[in-house]
Design an enzyme around this catalytic site. Structure first.
Site, PDB file in Angstrom:
ATOM      1  N   HIS A   6       0.855  -1.126   0.068  1.00  0.00           N
ATOM      2  CA  HIS A   6       0.061  -0.014  -0.211  1.00  0.00           C
ATOM      3  C   HIS A   6       0.882   1.328  -0.168  1.00  0.00           C
ATOM      4  O   HIS A   6       1.587   1.537   0.934  1.00  0.00           O
ATOM      5  CB  HIS A   6      -0.693   0.062   1.223  1.00  0.00           C
ATOM      6  CG  HIS A   6      -1.859  -1.261   1.357  1.00  0.00           C
ATOM      7  ND1 HIS A   6      -3.180  -1.060   0.746  1.00  0.00           N
ATOM      8  CD2 HIS A   6      -1.748  -2.548   1.797  1.00  0.00           C
ATOM      9  CE1 HIS A   6      -3.514  -2.246   0.895  1.00  0.00           C
ATOM     10  NE2 HIS A   6      -2.790  -3.185   1.676  1.00  0.00           N
ATOM     11  N   HIS A  47      -9.139 -10.223  -1.117  1.00  0.00           N
ATOM     12  CA  HIS A  47      -9.096 -10.062   0.425  1.00  0.00           C
ATOM     13  C   HIS A  47     -10.097 -10.774   0.756  1.00  0.00           C
ATOM     14  O   HIS A  47     -11.293 -10.434   0.502  1.00  0.00           O
ATOM     15  CB  HIS A  47      -8.985  -8.520   0.624  1.00  0.00           C
ATOM     16  CG  HIS A  47      -9.187  -8.375   2.108  1.00  0.00           C
ATOM     17  ND1 HIS A  47      -8.219  -7.599   2.857  1.00  0.00           N
ATOM     18  CD2 HIS A  47     -10.475  -8.659   2.868  1.00  0.00           C
ATOM     19  CE1 HIS A  47      -8.730  -7.507   4.189  1.00  0.00           C
ATOM     20  NE2 HIS A  47      -9.877  -8.147   4.082  1.00  0.00           N
ATOM     21  N   ASP A 103       2.076  -7.056   2.252  1.00  0.00           N
ATOM     22  CA  ASP A 103       1.030  -6.386   2.819  1.00  0.00           C
ATOM     23  C   ASP A 103       1.560  -5.081   3.499  1.00  0.00           C
ATOM     24  O   ASP A 103       0.713  -4.741   4.529  1.00  0.00           O
ATOM     25  CB  ASP A 103       0.137  -7.067   3.587  1.00  0.00           C
ATOM     26  CG  ASP A 103      -1.402  -6.593   3.515  1.00  0.00           C
ATOM     27  OD1 ASP A 103      -1.706  -5.207   3.055  1.00  0.00           O
ATOM     28  OD2 ASP A 103      -2.128  -7.057   4.513  1.00  0.00           O
TER      29      ASP A 103
END
Lengths: 306, 429
Positions: B64, B180, B305
């Site tokens: 991210h 997800h 992640d």
């Protein structure tokens, strides 16, 4: 002998000697509460903040009264929404309050773990007045005090907590404290209200309230908290009352004296019938009085510990 | 400019190379591979990396980068710096930005921002508009702009029918849906359900929240002949479902994060929000299942992640604190410490999980280590011992539970796009 810790975060890990010390000290203060002048100068000059991030009347008033009886200066900070939602972080709120030079913080919050977090960011003594569905140690202590007052002991007693165990902070503190004191603790409620793996805490589980009555010396009846989405877990209050409600008929079936506790506020006619709530075996209002004494004891023991 | 890489073992399982030899890189291109002659050293800068491996640049397919939207937490540049510092030459970034990566403009914006950086950034686009789960995003346009996969990461695609349409639609250009896996109806908890959540009084998320969506996705992928990749798989049952689906020949791949093969829910006892993630840390049994899945190939790759969150947000009360931790700068060290040194995976498997397989899933060719190819390389020492120090992280955020952890295995240099990161400095080569 002082307490082992300078905070009261929960009864998990609180040892037997400390619990006994609190209960014994509370007995002294319980006597003070019967005097015409119910005030002692023990905490004169100490400042206590009641930091309540969640609505509560009883617990806050009980703490406040205890603080006043001990001659402490008290301030209330009450907000029903989390300060994080207002833009100020929780940490900033606490630091601001601490900057006003406070000695002790009594905290209630809807998130478990907040009292522990406070010990990391504050130098004050921290007392947990309920964190999420985690612990509410002073409630469990006053329950224990009330049981002991009535039955003379805790060791070996069979004590069942009835209701929504999964969403109760009272249940967990009672389980930890009573187990430490050698009582046999069980819970009773619809299976949807029993948290996962609870039996691993050494607790017996009943889903039949008759059986729970039959096999126990004490029932601690919890409020069915409608605000906590109980509707997902029970079909209706009517069904709860019919199958889990503690009523005179149920108690009479076994023709036994069983001590009834309730942390309040009561939903009369739902988890407990009016006859039982006002009946001969209950100590519900004694619990309220004892609550002040217990909180005086905790405040005193922590506030005078170096 | 010529640089010489010496003392390292060149390893690329895809090319069947595993030999200790030297490399010359001239203007970013591998110009010589093999033992060097004296004349080669003229006008060349020599870098010695003894006891190291030199492998195709590592790739993290789940990060991210927060830009656009939360540039206070990370930007494409700081995230790329963090990736390079962790040994990665490529990353795929998730679309839960603000605005979401659901238009060609945002895809191009990200590509443009990262153009000059050593690290290549590949955007994963939202599968649905604004990730709302209501209608498909303009997938062809996004793909043409450079999106390499589609995901509503942070959530599963809301309904099975929309998921099925997503599978059908991306089949036209052979792309992948990354999921997800979490059933929304269980999603309001703060940690894994079990004895620990009960004794800590934290609202629980049962592991079946993951299993149910993995199951749904497998069934839907099989029916529509779609290509599914399971993000951050963490539960024992879900891993078994993927294992069985692979046996059946369903087009499925999966990734696991270092925290899910390193930590268990026991860590939550500290109420430290750096242990709050989604999927939540689970039991020892689940950790063992993740490791087993990595060993037998059920889990194809390791992804961090990487989820930067500001200190102030991570210091919220536990139930309000955001999920996730940063991971780009600890992934290689944790993988080597926990999987290589504990003899779960050998070095070839490690390179597959950290470099080759993630690219394969996203259809990016593995960088080749041979003369005439652009140098896209990671050099690391598998035995170097170091202590994680969050204050030295390149990431803008410090939300890592691994601060002060001793790790064995450290990145020494990364090379890509005519640049090299060595001893904390980017050098043009």
């Amino acid at each position: 002998m002082p307490l082992a810790s300078r905070h009261l975060l929960g009864l998990y890990g609180t040892n037997r000697e400390d619990i006994e010390l609190i209960l014994d000290t509370a007995r002294t203060f319980r006597e003070v509460l019967e005097r015409p002048i119910k005030k002692v100068p023990t905490l004169q000059g100490k400042t206590v903040v009641n930091l309540f991030f969640e609505a509560s009347t009883r617990t806050r008033i009980s703490f406040e009264l205890a603080q006043k009886r001990l001659s402490a200066d008290t301030i209330n900070f009450t907000t029903s929404t989390s300060s994080t939602k207002k833009g100020e972080t929780f940490k900033d709120t606490v630091r601001n309050i601490e900057a006003m030079k406070v000695d002790m913080i009594v905290v209630r919050h809807e998130s478990a773990g907040v009292p522990l977090f406070l010990t990391r960011i504050s130098n004050a003594n921290i007392i947990n007045a309920g964190d999420g569905t985690h612990e509410h140690p002073t409630q469990a202590l006053l329950d224990m005090y009330s049981i002991k007052e009535k039955l003379g002991k805790l060791e070996g007693l069979r004590i069942c907590i009835v209701g929504d165990i999964a969403h109760s902070r009272v249940a967990l503190s009672n389980i930890y404290g009573l187990t430490t004191m050698g009582a046999n603790v069980s819970v009773c409620g619809p299976s949807t209200m029993i948290p996962h793996s609870l039996e691993r805490l050494g607790v017996k589980i009943f889903t039949d309230v008759d059986k729970a009555i039959q096999e126990n010396d004490v029932l601690n009846v919890l409020r069915i908290q409608l605000e906590r989405k109980a509707g997902d877990r029970i079909p209706s209050l009517r069904e709860y009352r019919n199958y889990f409600g503690v009523t005179t008929e149920r108690l009479e079936k076994f023709n036994k004296e069983i001590l009834i506790l309730h942390p309040g506020p009561i939903n009369r006619g739902i988890e407990i019938s009016s006859e039982v709530a006002d009946g001969p075996f209950q100590v519900i209002l004694d619990q309220v009085t004892n609550g002040v004494a217990i909180r005086m004891a905790v405040l005193y023991l922590l506030g005078t510990k170096n | 400019m010529n640089i010489i890489i010496k003392g390292t073992t060149i390893l690329n399982p895809e090319q069947n190379i595993n030999e200790k030899t030297d490399l010359i890189i001239s203007d970013g291109v591998i110009s010589k591979f093999g033992n060097l002659a004296e004349s080669d050293y003229k006008n060349a800068k020599v870098y010695e990396f003894n006891n190291s491996y030199c492998v195709p640049g590592l790739f993290d397919m789940h990060v991210h980068l927060r830009e656009p939207g939360r540039e206070d937490e990370e930007t494409i540049i700081t995230g790329s710096d963090s990736a390079a510092a962790g040994g990665f030459t490529g990353v795929a970034c998730m679309p839960n930005t603000n605005p979401a990566i659901d238009t060609a403009e945002v895809v191009k914006f990200i590509k443009e921002k990262s153009q000059q950086h050593l690290v290549e950034v590949f955007p994963i686009a939202a599968a649905t508009q604004e990730r709302k789960g209501e209608g498909l995003s303009p997938m062809i346009e996004l793909f043409e702009a450079g999106a390499i996969g589609f995901s509503d990461d942070g959530n599963a695609i809301k309904s099975a029918s929309l998921l099925r349409n997503a599978f059908e639609y991306v089949k036209m250009f052979d792309s992948v849906i990354i999921e997800h896996c979490e059933d929304e109806s269980f999603a309001d908890g703060a940690m894994n359900e079990g004895i620990i959540s009960t004794s800590l009084g934290l609202p629980p998320i049962p592991s079946i929240a993951e299993d149910i969506i993995v199951m749904r996705d497998i069934i839907t992928a099989e029916y529509s002949n779609g290509k599914i990749h399971i993000a951050h798989i963490s539960s024992k049952n879900a891993i078994e479902l993927v294992r069985q689906a692979k046996k059946k020949g369903i087009n499925i791949t999966a990734e696991a994060t270092p925290h899910h093969f390193t930590l268990t829910e026991e860590s939550l006892k500290s109420y430290d929000t750096n242990y709050k993630m989604n999927p939540p840390l689970r039991t020892k049994e689940d950790v063992d299942a993740v490791i087993e899945g990595l060993k037998d190939g059920t889990i194809d790759c390791i992804a961090s992640d990487h989820a930067p969150h500001s200190i102030e947000e991570k210091e919220y009360e536990f139930i309000y604190a955001p999920n996730g931790i940063i991971g780009l700068e600890t992934t290689l060290g944790l993988t080597l410490t926990e999987l290589y040194h504990k003899k779960h995976l050998n070095i070839v498997q490690i390179i597959e999980k950290l470099s080759i397989n993630p690219r394969k899933i996203l259809k990016i060719p593995t960088p080749q280590i041979k003369e005439g190819e652009k140098a896209n390389l990671t050099i690391f020492d598998p035995n170097s011992i170091w202590t994680v120090d969050i204050s030295k992280f390149k990431s803008k955020c410090k939300n890592s539970p691994f601060n002060n952890k001793l790790l064995t295995g450290k990145m020494l240099a990364v090379i890509n796009k005519n640049k090299m990161l060595f001893e904390d400095k980017f050098i043009h080569i």
